[in-house]
Design a protein around this motif. Structure first.
Motif, PDB file in Angstrom:
ATOM      1  N   HIS B  43     -51.631  -3.285 -16.187  1.00 16.29           N
ATOM      2  CA  HIS B  43     -51.108  -3.389 -14.814  1.00 16.29           C
ATOM      3  C   HIS B  43     -51.995  -2.638 -13.817  1.00 16.29           C
ATOM      4  CE1 HIS B  43     -47.639  -5.187 -16.584  1.00 16.29           C
ATOM      5  NE2 HIS B  43     -47.226  -4.090 -17.165  1.00 16.29           N
ATOM      6  N   GLU B 122     -36.836   6.694  -6.110  1.00 16.30           N
ATOM      7  CA  GLU B 122     -37.117   5.250  -6.226  1.00 16.30           C
ATOM      8  C   GLU B 122     -36.645   4.715  -7.588  1.00 16.30           C
ATOM      9  OE1 GLU B 122     -41.246   4.188  -6.381  1.00 16.30           O
ATOM     10  OE2 GLU B 122     -40.840   2.093  -5.878  1.00 16.30           O
ATOM     11  N   SER B 125     -32.833   4.935  -7.920  1.00 19.47           N
ATOM     12  CA  SER B 125     -32.159   3.860  -7.196  1.00 19.47           C
ATOM     13  C   SER B 125     -32.321   2.530  -7.933  1.00 19.47           C
ATOM     14  CB  SER B 125     -32.730   3.823  -5.782  1.00 19.47           C
ATOM     15  OG  SER B 125     -32.817   2.543  -5.314  1.00 19.47           O
ATOM     16  N   THR B 129     -29.054   0.410  -9.453  1.00 20.84           N
ATOM     17  CA  THR B 129     -28.807  -0.935  -8.910  1.00 20.84           C
ATOM     18  C   THR B 129     -29.253  -2.023  -9.900  1.00 20.84           C
ATOM     19  OG1 THR B 129     -30.902  -0.844  -7.746  1.00 20.84           O
ATOM     20  CG2 THR B 129     -28.963  -0.240  -6.472  1.00 20.84           C
ATOM     21  N   GLU B 130     -29.444  -1.654 -11.120  1.00 17.97           N
ATOM     22  CA  GLU B 130     -29.762  -2.573 -12.234  1.00 17.97           C
ATOM     23  C   GLU B 130     -31.110  -3.273 -12.097  1.00 17.97           C
ATOM     24  OE1 GLU B 130     -26.087  -4.905 -11.962  1.00 17.97           O
ATOM     25  OE2 GLU B 130     -25.543  -4.172 -13.938  1.00 17.97           O
ATOM     26  N   GLN B 131     -31.982  -2.751 -11.213  1.00 14.54           N
ATOM     27  CA  GLN B 131     -33.295  -3.410 -11.083  1.00 14.54           C
ATOM     28  C   GLN B 131     -34.146  -3.202 -12.330  1.00 14.54           C
ATOM     29  OE1 GLN B 131     -35.257  -2.683  -7.192  1.00 14.54           O
ATOM     30  NE2 GLN B 131     -33.285  -1.985  -6.490  1.00 14.54           N
ATOM     31  N   GLU B 133     -32.907  -2.999 -15.401  1.00 11.09           N
ATOM     32  CA  GLU B 133     -32.373  -3.965 -16.367  1.00 11.09           C
ATOM     33  C   GLU B 133     -32.855  -5.372 -16.026  1.00 11.09           C
ATOM     34  OE1 GLU B 133     -28.145  -3.623 -16.712  1.00 11.09           O
ATOM     35  OE2 GLU B 133     -28.295  -1.930 -18.082  1.00 11.09           O
ATOM     36  N   ALA B 134     -32.977  -5.658 -14.720  1.00  7.40           N
ATOM     37  CA  ALA B 134     -33.452  -6.987 -14.301  1.00  7.40           C
ATOM     38  C   ALA B 134     -34.870  -7.227 -14.818  1.00  7.40           C
ATOM     39  CB  ALA B 134     -33.402  -7.103 -12.784  1.00  7.40           C
ATOM     40  N   MET B 135     -35.670  -6.182 -14.851  1.00  4.83           N
ATOM     41  CA  MET B 135     -37.029  -6.330 -15.413  1.00  4.83           C
ATOM     42  C   MET B 135     -36.944  -6.603 -16.904  1.00  4.83           C
ATOM     43  SD  MET B 135     -39.556  -3.584 -13.746  1.00  4.83           S
ATOM     44  CE  MET B 135     -39.783  -3.533 -11.989  1.00  4.83           C
ATOM     45  N   GLU B 136     -36.093  -5.835 -17.572  1.00  3.28           N
ATOM     46  CA  GLU B 136     -35.957  -6.004 -19.026  1.00  3.28           C
ATOM     47  C   GLU B 136     -35.558  -7.421 -19.394  1.00  3.28           C
ATOM     48  OE1 GLU B 136     -34.110  -3.116 -21.934  1.00  3.28           O
ATOM     49  OE2 GLU B 136     -33.908  -2.021 -20.051  1.00  3.28           O
ATOM     50  N   VAL B 137     -34.558  -7.973 -18.692  1.00  8.87           N
ATOM     51  CA  VAL B 137     -34.094  -9.311 -19.042  1.00  8.87           C
ATOM     52  C   VAL B 137     -35.103 -10.386 -18.644  1.00  8.87           C
ATOM     53  CG1 VAL B 137     -31.646  -8.692 -18.933  1.00  8.87           C
ATOM     54  CG2 VAL B 137     -32.724  -9.709 -16.938  1.00  8.87           C
ATOM     55  N   SER B 138     -36.065 -10.019 -17.781  1.00  7.76           N
ATOM     56  CA  SER B 138     -37.132 -10.970 -17.454  1.00  7.76           C
ATOM     57  C   SER B 138     -38.321 -10.784 -18.400  1.00  7.76           C
ATOM     58  CB  SER B 138     -37.617 -10.754 -16.027  1.00  7.76           C
ATOM     59  OG  SER B 138     -36.568 -10.868 -15.122  1.00  7.76           O
ATOM     60  N   ALA B 139     -38.109 -10.098 -19.506  1.00 11.13           N
ATOM     61  CA  ALA B 139     -39.145  -9.870 -20.523  1.00 11.13           C
ATOM     62  C   ALA B 139     -40.318  -9.043 -19.986  1.00 11.13           C
ATOM     63  CB  ALA B 139     -39.655 -11.202 -21.083  1.00 11.13           C
ATOM     64  N   ILE B 140     -40.024  -8.189 -19.003  1.00  9.52           N
ATOM     65  CA  ILE B 140     -41.049  -7.274 -18.477  1.00  9.52           C
ATOM     66  C   ILE B 140     -40.690  -5.880 -18.988  1.00  9.52           C
ATOM     67  CG2 ILE B 140     -42.026  -6.264 -16.359  1.00  9.52           C
ATOM     68  CD1 ILE B 140     -40.958  -8.931 -14.979  1.00  9.52           C
ATOM     69  N   TYR B 145     -44.337  -0.770 -16.713  1.00 11.42           N
ATOM     70  CA  TYR B 145     -44.616  -1.160 -15.336  1.00 11.42           C
ATOM     71  C   TYR B 145     -44.289  -0.036 -14.346  1.00 11.42           C
ATOM     72  CZ  TYR B 145     -45.062  -4.000 -11.177  1.00 11.42           C
ATOM     73  OH  TYR B 145     -45.469  -4.492  -9.962  1.00 11.42           O
TER      74      TYR B 145
END
Lengths: 257, 264
Positions: B43, B122, B125, B129-131, B133-140, B145
């Motif tokens: 990255h 950062e 927060s 706000t589960e951001q 987890e949102a990365m995890e479920v997008s296979a990131i 990162y």
């Protein structure tokens, strides 16, 4: 792996999960067939979100099996789990948009991180397609903080669709929205099912959402799937726990409508 | 009414348990960082963006602090040296003080406050706000990162800022010395660098690498493990600053001791 089209794409068997002393799921069983929308209904704190977080591998169950697209989720290694996650979309209750990125970047991010050698034009087209699908093509350069609750939900769903998933998991898609916006989100969920032929689990306590989007409804009460069937079948019972749920959603029982 | 002895024992036991659990979790977090830092993908674009956030955006504050420190330290040191007729030693005194201790510490403390709190808030927060987890479920891989990129940025930017802080500190000092003693720039630099050794430079730069790594890893750890909603975000930001400053001071003492042994 080639899947039998008649086989369930999600198979949950004997799932249990406790947080400390509190047992949230107590032997949950559920199958979801290809291109089927299954709504999981239940009260707040009944473990609905826990169920789909287990399905995507964010939480580990204490016991039981979760087979998604032929894979036992909790036996997968990181690489295989990530490969599976690319085929399963997850729409969060609060959208979980990256607030340091604008709408375009929010949609591009999972695409660029998961797809090597994608041409700029193709990325642009896929972002545009996903935004068109949710009716927000004009919001491309807006920041999440500039969007309304309903728009954030739509962008969250668009981000889920960008990887063209075979299964979509929706966590409370209409929570906190006004009835008109909720109806639009319900319509969008149905459109996604028809356009992408994806199977879905929709977690909600909103009966209108359940009736509008669900091919089948599963009622999660006290950690078990109390009733599974069509919307009317599920509520055609004298069980006070199910009837009470109906009553407090301010609707008439199905036979009176 | 004071707590009963038995209750006090329980409280102490819980505190000790929580301390060691924290140390263990922190060590595991650091271990994961070391492991993920050498594994592709790297990255690079995000690392560069973070270097900009950590480095370039800290320049105004470092400039102001370093410049004022240079002037003030020179002004405060002058009377003591003047008593021995040794004001000509001012450039070397300031240079040694800045390079060996002031610049690394000032830079580390500013970065712990500014960058540490910003990273802690950062990531905190994003966590609540589960951001993440949102990365995890997008296979990131969110750890790679978010944590690896930010920690690498602080590790490399704190030494760079330290060198810059030395430069502006010496500039401030030179202006003061020039105004009072009419010393030329060449004479100031010659006198200043005459007492500096390779060990001084190497130890200061290495020390700043350690400080940068500490600030980054602590801020990321606190933010990444934030809980309890918005209150947790504030707590993560605060804890990032306090813990990073505390550990930086401990490291300073240890490194000074090690350098002292190497020197003798």
């Amino acid at each position: 792996m080639t899947l039998d089209p008649t086989e369930p794409v999600i198979r949950i068997h004997g799932l249990t999960k406790a947080f400390g002393e509190r047992e949230v799921l107590r032997g949950v069983d559920l199958d979801v067939r290809p291109a089927e929308n299954v709504v999981v209904l239940g009260r707040s704190g009944s473990g609905k979100s826990v169920l789909i977080k287990i399905l995507i591998g964010l939480l580990k169950p204490d016991q039981g099996e979760t087979i998604v697209l032929g894979h036992n989720v909790h036996r997968l290694r990181t690489r295989a789990l990530n490969a599976l996650r690319r085929r399963v979309g997850f729409s969060f209750q609060n959208s979980a948009l990256y607030d340091s990125m604008n709408v375009k970047q929010n949609l591009e991010f999972p695409l660029l991180m998961n797809t090597k050698g994608l041409q700029a034009g193709e990325v642009r087209d896929r972002v545009h397609d996903a935004l068109e699908q949710v009716g927000l093509a004009h919001a491309l350069l807006q920041m999440p903080s500039e969007l309304s609750g309903g728009q954030r939900k739509r962008i969250g769903i668009a981000r889920t669709l960008i990887l063209r998933p075979e299964i979509v998991l929706y966590d409370e898609p209409t929570a906190g929205l006004d009835p008109v916006t909720s109806a639009e989100i319900n319509e969008l969920i149905n459109q996604v099912q028809h356009k992408y032929h994806s199977a879905s689990i929709i977690i909600t306590h909103d009966l209108t959402c359940a009736r509008t989007t669900g091919d089948r409804v599963a009622m999660l009460i006290d950690g078990t799937m109390l009733r599974i069937g069509s919307f009317d079948e599920v509520f055609a019972t004298d069980d006070p726990r199910v009837a009470g749920f109906y009553k407090y959603n301010f609707m008439q029982p199905p036979e009176q409508q | 009414m004071p707590p009963k002895p038995r209750r006090r024992t329980v409280v102490i036991a819980r505190g000790v348990d929580s301390f060691f659990t924290g140390v263990y979790d922190g060590a595991r977090f650091f271990g994961s960082f070391l492991l993920e830092a050498v594994r592709p993908p790297f990255h690079l674009r995000e690392i560069i963006r973070q270097c900009y956030e950590v480095g370039v955006r800290s320049i105004p504050l470092i400039t102001l602090t370093g410049f004022i420190t240079g002037i003030v330290f020179t002004k405060q040191s002058r009377p003591s040296l003047a008593a021995f007729g040794a004001t000509s030693w001012l450039p070397s005194l300031i240079t040694v003080a800045l390079l060996r201790s002031l610049a690394p510490l000032i830079t580390a403390l500013i970065c712990a406050g500014k960058v540490g709190s910003s990273i802690g808030a950062e990531l905190g927060s994003m966590k609540v706000t589960e951001q993440i987890e949102a990365m995890e479920v997008s296979a990131i891989n969110p750890f790679k990162y978010l944590v690896v990129t930010r920690t690498i940025a602080t590790t490399f930017m704190v030494p760079s800022l330290m060198i810059y802080c030395c430069f502006v500190g010496m500039t401030g000092s030179y202006l003061n010395v020039h105004g009072n003693e009419a010393t030329s720039l060449a004479a100031f630099l010659k006198s200043g660098f005459s007492t500096i050794t390779y060990l001084d430079v190497a130890s200061s730069v290495s020390k700043s690498f350690v400080f940068g790594l500490t600030i980054g890893i602590i801020a990321c750890y606190k933010g990444y493990n934030a809980t309890s909603g918005t209150e947790g975000v504030g707590r993560a930001a605060n804890a990032s600053v306090v813990l990073a400053m505390f550990i930086v001071f401990i490291e300073e003492i240890l490194i000074v001791q090690i350098v002292h042994w190497l020197r003798t």
